[in-house]
Design a protein around this motif. Structure first.
Motif, PDB file in Angstrom:
ATOM      1  N   TYR A  23       4.382  10.541 -10.655  1.00  0.00           N
ATOM      2  CA  TYR A  23       4.835   9.675  -9.688  1.00  0.00           C
ATOM      3  C   TYR A  23       5.983   8.861 -10.166  1.00  0.00           C
ATOM      4  O   TYR A  23       7.023   8.546  -9.343  1.00  0.00           O
ATOM      5  CB  TYR A  23       3.638   9.059  -9.030  1.00  0.00           C
ATOM      6  CG  TYR A  23       2.966   9.790  -8.100  1.00  0.00           C
ATOM      7  CD1 TYR A  23       3.341  10.811  -7.290  1.00  0.00           C
ATOM      8  CD2 TYR A  23       1.465   9.533  -8.069  1.00  0.00           C
ATOM      9  CE1 TYR A  23       2.666  11.645  -6.530  1.00  0.00           C
ATOM     10  CE2 TYR A  23       0.920  10.514  -7.370  1.00  0.00           C
ATOM     11  CZ  TYR A  23       1.285  11.415  -6.321  1.00  0.00           C
ATOM     12  OH  TYR A  23       0.567  12.035  -5.607  1.00  0.00           O
ATOM     13  N   GLU A  28       8.107   7.562  -7.009  1.00  0.00           N
ATOM     14  CA  GLU A  28       7.255   7.374  -6.086  1.00  0.00           C
ATOM     15  C   GLU A  28       6.332   6.046  -6.450  1.00  0.00           C
ATOM     16  O   GLU A  28       5.297   6.337  -6.737  1.00  0.00           O
ATOM     17  CB  GLU A  28       6.428   8.260  -5.710  1.00  0.00           C
ATOM     18  CG  GLU A  28       7.462   9.665  -4.982  1.00  0.00           C
ATOM     19  CD  GLU A  28       6.501  10.860  -4.889  1.00  0.00           C
ATOM     20  OE1 GLU A  28       5.834  10.712  -3.872  1.00  0.00           O
ATOM     21  OE2 GLU A  28       7.015  11.832  -5.507  1.00  0.00           O
ATOM     22  N   ASP A  30       4.705   3.399  -5.184  1.00  0.00           N
ATOM     23  CA  ASP A  30       3.372   3.164  -4.580  1.00  0.00           C
ATOM     24  C   ASP A  30       2.255   4.255  -5.172  1.00  0.00           C
ATOM     25  O   ASP A  30       1.176   3.677  -5.516  1.00  0.00           O
ATOM     26  CB  ASP A  30       3.395   2.976  -3.187  1.00  0.00           C
ATOM     27  CG  ASP A  30       4.333   1.942  -2.645  1.00  0.00           C
ATOM     28  OD1 ASP A  30       4.309   0.833  -3.270  1.00  0.00           O
ATOM     29  OD2 ASP A  30       4.885   2.077  -1.440  1.00  0.00           O
ATOM     30  N   LYS A  31       2.577   5.221  -5.097  1.00  0.00           N
ATOM     31  CA  LYS A  31       1.582   6.217  -5.459  1.00  0.00           C
ATOM     32  C   LYS A  31       1.330   6.189  -6.986  1.00  0.00           C
ATOM     33  O   LYS A  31       0.119   6.454  -7.465  1.00  0.00           O
ATOM     34  CB  LYS A  31       2.088   7.685  -5.318  1.00  0.00           C
ATOM     35  CG  LYS A  31       2.189   7.950  -3.709  1.00  0.00           C
ATOM     36  CD  LYS A  31       2.804   9.528  -3.464  1.00  0.00           C
ATOM     37  CE  LYS A  31       2.771   9.795  -1.833  1.00  0.00           C
ATOM     38  NZ  LYS A  31       3.286  11.265  -1.647  1.00  0.00           N
ATOM     39  N   ASP A  34      -1.192   3.567  -7.573  1.00  0.00           N
ATOM     40  CA  ASP A  34      -2.383   3.966  -7.285  1.00  0.00           C
ATOM     41  C   ASP A  34      -3.049   4.676  -8.274  1.00  0.00           C
ATOM     42  O   ASP A  34      -4.318   4.398  -8.483  1.00  0.00           O
ATOM     43  CB  ASP A  34      -2.323   4.562  -5.745  1.00  0.00           C
ATOM     44  CG  ASP A  34      -1.981   3.571  -4.603  1.00  0.00           C
ATOM     45  OD1 ASP A  34      -2.217   2.218  -4.894  1.00  0.00           O
ATOM     46  OD2 ASP A  34      -1.757   4.196  -3.626  1.00  0.00           O
TER      47      ASP A  34
END
Length: 184
Positions: A23, A28, A30-31, A34
């Motif tokens: 990611y 990406e 945010d992903k 996480d």
């Protein structure tokens, strides 16, 4: 699939770590954050994952700052376009007034004053544009990662690749912690 079905926390943590790196590579953020957090839930002592989590947070912040700056630049451009339209309208009005009152001395003085004001506005617009360009250059410089950060990220990816290769070799032999794993 390995993430959801594997009871081994270390393997699950590594899978989330790799997912976070993927990611991160695809921007990406945010992903990625996480995934790194999930990895740390399964292996809280993993310093590489901690580092990557902080790096992903930093990149997300910079990305948000860059978006905000782009929006400000767009707003400034829209304002400048409106000023240019007003300027064109004002210039047309001035031309009409000059044609009507060509011989009038008072009108000449007014036109000179308007031109001075317009030059001041033009200089101000140019200064604003120069400041925006300078801010963009500073943002570009802040966005670059250091050589040490890049080397650390590359080393982490190489280690992940080595671990994956080891697991694949073990898998071919049919023994990964006493279990047979499916190929991806």
């Amino acid at each position: 699939d390995i993430i959801n079905k594997n009871p081994d926390k270390l393997t699950t943590a590594q899978a989330y770590h790799n997912l976070g790196n993927t990611y991160l590579k695809n921007k990406e953020f945010d992903k990625s954050i996480d995934a790194f957090k999930n990895s740390l839930k399964n292996n809280p002592k993993d310093n590489d994952t901690k580092y990557n989590l902080e790096y992903a947070k930093k990149m997300l912040y910079q990305h948000q700052q860059q978006k905000q700056q782009q929006q400000q630049n767009k707003d400034n451009k829209d304002n400048k376009d409106n000023k240019d339209k007003n300027k064109d309208n004002k210039n047309q009005d001035n031309k009409d007034n000059k044609d009507k009152n060509k011989d009038s001395k008072n009108q000449d003085n007014k036109d000179n004053k308007d031109n001075k004001d317009q030059n001041k506005n033009d200089n101000k617009d140019q200064n604003d544009q120069n400041k925006n360009d300078q801010n963009k250059k500073q943002q570009d410089q802040k966005q670059k990662i250091s050589k040490d950060e890049a080397e650390r990220l590359l080393e982490s990816i190489r280690n992940d690749e080595k671990n994956l290769q080891k697991d694949l070799k073990k898998q071919k032999k049919g023994k990964v912690q006493g279990k047979i794993l499916k190929q991806w």
